[in-house]
Design a protein around this motif. Structure first.
Motif, PDB file in Angstrom:
ATOM      1  N   LYS A 235       0.836  -1.214   0.000  1.00  0.00           N
ATOM      2  CA  LYS A 235       0.000   0.000   0.000  1.00  0.00           C
ATOM      3  C   LYS A 235       0.864   1.254   0.000  1.00  0.00           C
ATOM      4  O   LYS A 235       0.661   2.176  -0.809  1.00  0.00           O
ATOM      5  N   ASP A 236       1.860   1.285   0.896  1.00  0.00           N
ATOM      6  CA  ASP A 236       2.721   2.470   0.993  1.00  0.00           C
ATOM      7  C   ASP A 236       3.619   2.622  -0.231  1.00  0.00           C
ATOM      8  O   ASP A 236       3.891   3.745  -0.676  1.00  0.00           O
ATOM      9  N   VAL A 237       4.100   1.503  -0.793  1.00  0.00           N
ATOM     10  CA  VAL A 237       4.941   1.574  -1.985  1.00  0.00           C
ATOM     11  C   VAL A 237       4.149   2.144  -3.163  1.00  0.00           C
ATOM     12  O   VAL A 237       4.651   2.993  -3.916  1.00  0.00           O
ATOM     13  N   ILE A 238       2.914   1.682  -3.336  1.00  0.00           N
ATOM     14  CA  ILE A 238       2.080   2.183  -4.437  1.00  0.00           C
ATOM     15  C   ILE A 238       1.817   3.673  -4.268  1.00  0.00           C
ATOM     16  O   ILE A 238       1.893   4.452  -5.240  1.00  0.00           O
ATOM     17  N   GLU A 239       1.531   4.110  -3.055  1.00  0.00           N
ATOM     18  CA  GLU A 239       1.320   5.537  -2.817  1.00  0.00           C
ATOM     19  C   GLU A 239       2.594   6.329  -3.098  1.00  0.00           C
ATOM     20  O   GLU A 239       2.542   7.441  -3.634  1.00  0.00           O
ATOM     21  N   TYR A 240       3.738   5.747  -2.765  1.00  0.00           N
ATOM     22  CA  TYR A 240       5.036   6.404  -2.987  1.00  0.00           C
ATOM     23  C   TYR A 240       5.341   6.521  -4.480  1.00  0.00           C
ATOM     24  O   TYR A 240       5.823   7.559  -4.953  1.00  0.00           O
ATOM     25  N   LEU A 241       5.052   5.460  -5.229  1.00  0.00           N
ATOM     26  CA  LEU A 241       5.363   5.443  -6.655  1.00  0.00           C
ATOM     27  C   LEU A 241       4.322   6.185  -7.492  1.00  0.00           C
ATOM     28  O   LEU A 241       4.662   6.743  -8.547  1.00  0.00           O
ATOM     29  N   CYS A 242       3.091   6.157  -7.043  1.00  0.00           N
ATOM     30  CA  CYS A 242       1.982   6.616  -7.901  1.00  0.00           C
ATOM     31  C   CYS A 242       1.226   7.803  -7.332  1.00  0.00           C
ATOM     32  O   CYS A 242       0.067   8.053  -7.715  1.00  0.00           O
ATOM     33  N   GLY A 243       1.847   8.527  -6.436  1.00  0.00           N
ATOM     34  CA  GLY A 243       1.181   9.701  -5.886  1.00  0.00           C
ATOM     35  C   GLY A 243       0.827  10.705  -6.977  1.00  0.00           C
ATOM     36  O   GLY A 243       1.636  10.994  -7.858  1.00  0.00           O
ATOM     37  N   GLY A 244      -0.404  11.205  -6.945  1.00  0.00           N
ATOM     38  CA  GLY A 244      -0.846  12.191  -7.935  1.00  0.00           C
ATOM     39  C   GLY A 244      -1.355  11.604  -9.223  1.00  0.00           C
ATOM     40  O   GLY A 244      -1.724  12.347 -10.137  1.00  0.00           O
ATOM     41  N   THR A 245      -1.392  10.277  -9.331  1.00  0.00           N
ATOM     42  CA  THR A 245      -1.910   9.649 -10.551  1.00  0.00           C
ATOM     43  C   THR A 245      -3.422   9.447 -10.440  1.00  0.00           C
ATOM     44  O   THR A 245      -4.004   9.543  -9.352  1.00  0.00           O
ATOM     45  N   THR A 246      -4.048   9.175 -11.572  1.00  0.00           N
ATOM     46  CA  THR A 246      -5.456   8.798 -11.584  1.00  0.00           C
ATOM     47  C   THR A 246      -5.551   7.284 -11.776  1.00  0.00           C
ATOM     48  O   THR A 246      -4.648   6.662 -12.331  1.00  0.00           O
ATOM     49  N   GLN A 247      -6.648   6.720 -11.314  1.00  0.00           N
ATOM     50  CA  GLN A 247      -6.806   5.269 -11.387  1.00  0.00           C
ATOM     51  C   GLN A 247      -7.918   4.893 -12.362  1.00  0.00           C
ATOM     52  O   GLN A 247      -8.979   5.504 -12.371  1.00  0.00           O
ATOM     53  N   ASN A 248      -7.621   3.892 -13.170  1.00  0.00           N
ATOM     54  CA  ASN A 248      -8.613   3.357 -14.105  1.00  0.00           C
ATOM     55  C   ASN A 248      -8.806   1.882 -13.779  1.00  0.00           C
ATOM     56  O   ASN A 248      -7.915   1.064 -13.973  1.00  0.00           O
ATOM     57  N   LYS A 249     -10.008   1.528 -13.283  1.00  0.00           N
ATOM     58  CA  LYS A 249     -10.279   0.155 -12.876  1.00  0.00           C
ATOM     59  C   LYS A 249     -11.036  -0.589 -13.966  1.00  0.00           C
ATOM     60  O   LYS A 249     -11.946  -0.049 -14.581  1.00  0.00           O
ATOM     61  N   ALA A 250     -10.645  -1.850 -14.185  1.00  0.00           N
ATOM     62  CA  ALA A 250     -11.350  -2.728 -15.126  1.00  0.00           C
ATOM     63  C   ALA A 250     -11.922  -3.894 -14.333  1.00  0.00           C
ATOM     64  O   ALA A 250     -11.265  -4.429 -13.435  1.00  0.00           O
ATOM     65  N   MET A 251     -13.146  -4.288 -14.686  1.00  0.00           N
ATOM     66  CA  MET A 251     -13.831  -5.338 -13.951  1.00  0.00           C
ATOM     67  C   MET A 251     -14.006  -6.575 -14.825  1.00  0.00           C
ATOM     68  O   MET A 251     -14.086  -6.493 -16.047  1.00  0.00           O
ATOM     69  N   LYS A 252     -14.092  -7.723 -14.175  1.00  0.00           N
ATOM     70  CA  LYS A 252     -14.409  -8.960 -14.870  1.00  0.00           C
ATOM     71  C   LYS A 252     -15.915  -9.049 -15.097  1.00  0.00           C
ATOM     72  O   LYS A 252     -16.697  -8.279 -14.532  1.00  0.00           O
ATOM     73  N   GLU A 253     -16.319 -10.002 -15.914  1.00  0.00           N
ATOM     74  CA  GLU A 253     -17.740 -10.171 -16.195  1.00  0.00           C
ATOM     75  C   GLU A 253     -18.545 -10.503 -14.945  1.00  0.00           C
ATOM     76  O   GLU A 253     -19.721 -10.147 -14.832  1.00  0.00           O
ATOM     77  N   ASN A 254     -17.904 -11.173 -13.986  1.00  0.00           N
ATOM     78  CA  ASN A 254     -18.614 -11.534 -12.760  1.00  0.00           C
ATOM     79  C   ASN A 254     -18.623 -10.418 -11.724  1.00  0.00           C
ATOM     80  O   ASN A 254     -19.110 -10.592 -10.605  1.00  0.00           O
TER      81      ASN A 254
END
Length: 371
Positions: A235-254
């Protein structure tokens, strides 16, 4: 007092058996290289995931591996040894897929191994391999964590092996350990303590059982090395690497989450693509620069055991996950956040022995063919 150069190696060899002879040859070449470099009198190798994902398919390959290891030219001066490879794949409640390879140089004085059944020392006068007859050896303890310690209370190939040797007048305990992995990057991101707490509880169990069953361990050197699966706080690594980015989520059919793309707002560059088993950062080489020193602040799992376990300074890049392709074996695989999973720790008395130069262990870690 005895001052002997000892080489401690830990290597998760799962993919080595899945890829076959070519990768085994590369691994053996790495062993030759590192033994020639350090010139140990005692060689201790701890292996995890022996036989790969399907042990029954790889069983014959394990036999070949043992023969090739013992026939290495650098092994010719090691006239005594004990090799144990767990082969109880039919019983998931017992099977650990762990292996220990201990070799002793011909120049050493008498060597003795502790018999855990008879509770006394037995002389080591030759090379012995316990693979097909693994359960016949009483000079090694195999311990599986209780089922309730496993994630979702489902058994997997995790546990530890305990050996004890007397070299001259010096007793040394060796523990090969394998702790639980992060099964889901999404879980590691949203609940970073779930897997780490499972590992903490299992390691606490191992340490407490070792001390309870062997009260004298506190006064003698003990070295615990293997695949601890210690991970950076995802969690902290992702925040450190990706701070200020936008997120695009993709979902499965289920309706389940399939992926998350972290995009830089200035140019819509995908910085990180996260899936259940994918951690695809656009600049994975960043984790190798200056041995990934900038990420050490996220390597905190072992802090819980700072009074029990001690290690020499970590001056190597994360040990996991590397590519299984021999042509690019020094590149990260992009499945998990790179982490220092493979570690070599000493008990307080073990680290004191190192600092007092009574013992001189050289330490290295290995994932497949990276030594």
């Amino acid at each position: 007092m005895l001052n002997v150069p000892i080489l401690l190696l830990t290597s998760n060899v799962g993919s080595m058996f899945e890829e076959g002879h070519e990768m085994i040859e590369a691994w053996l070449n790495s062993i030759t290289s590192v033994v020639n470099k350090y010139k140990p009198k005692i060689l201790c190798i701890h292996c995890q995931e022996v036989g790969g994902k399907d042990f029954n398919v790889s069983r014959d390959l394990v036999d070949t591996f043992i023969e090739q290891f013992l026939s290495l030219e650098v092994m010719s001066d090691f006239d005594r040894g004990r090799i144990h490879l767990d082969n109880d794949s039919h019983d998931i409640a017992l099977f650990t897929a762990l292996g220990t390879l201990y070799m002793f140089h011909k120049s050493l004085p008498s060597i003795y191994s502790w018999d855990f059944l008879d509770r006394n020392y037995k002389p080591v006068t030759d090379r012995q391999v316990f693979f097909k007859n693994f359960n016949e050896s009483t000079c090694l303890l195999r311990i599986k964590y209780p089922k309730e310690y496993f994630p979702d209370e489902r058994f997997s190939r995790k546990g530890y092996l305990h050996s004890r040797y007397l070299i001259g007048t010096k007793q040394i305990d060796l523990v090969n350990i394998h702790l639980f992995h992060d099964a889901s990057n999404f879980t590691a991101k949203d609940n970073p303590h779930y897997y780490s707490e499972k590992r903490r509880d299992a390691l606490n169990y191992a340490i407490n059982k070792l001390k309870t069953d062997n009260p004298d361990m506190t006064s003698n050197p003990c070295y615990m090395f293997g695949d601890f699966n210690f991970r950076l706080n995802t969690k902290d690594v992702i925040e450190y690497l990706c701070g200020g980015t936008t997120q695009n989520k993709a979902m499965k059919e289920n309706g389940d989450l399939k992926s998350i793309e972290f995009m830089r707002t200035t140019d819509q560059q995908v910085i990180l693509n996260l899936e259940l088993k994918k951690f695809d950062y656009y600049d994975m080489g960043r984790f190798t620069i200056q041995a990934a020193r900038e990420f050490r602040k996220f390597d905190i799992e072992y802090h819980t055991f700072s009074g029990e376990l001690h290690e020499l300074p970590v001056r190597f890049p994360p040990s996991y996950p590397y590519s299984e392709d021999l042509t690019c074996g020094n590149q990260f695989l992009g499945t998990r956040c790179p982490s220092w999973c493979d570690r070599i720790f000493a008990s307080p008395s073990g680290m004191k022995a190192v600092k007092d130069s009574q013992w001189s262990p050289s330490t290295t870690v290995s994932r497949q063919t990276v030594a």
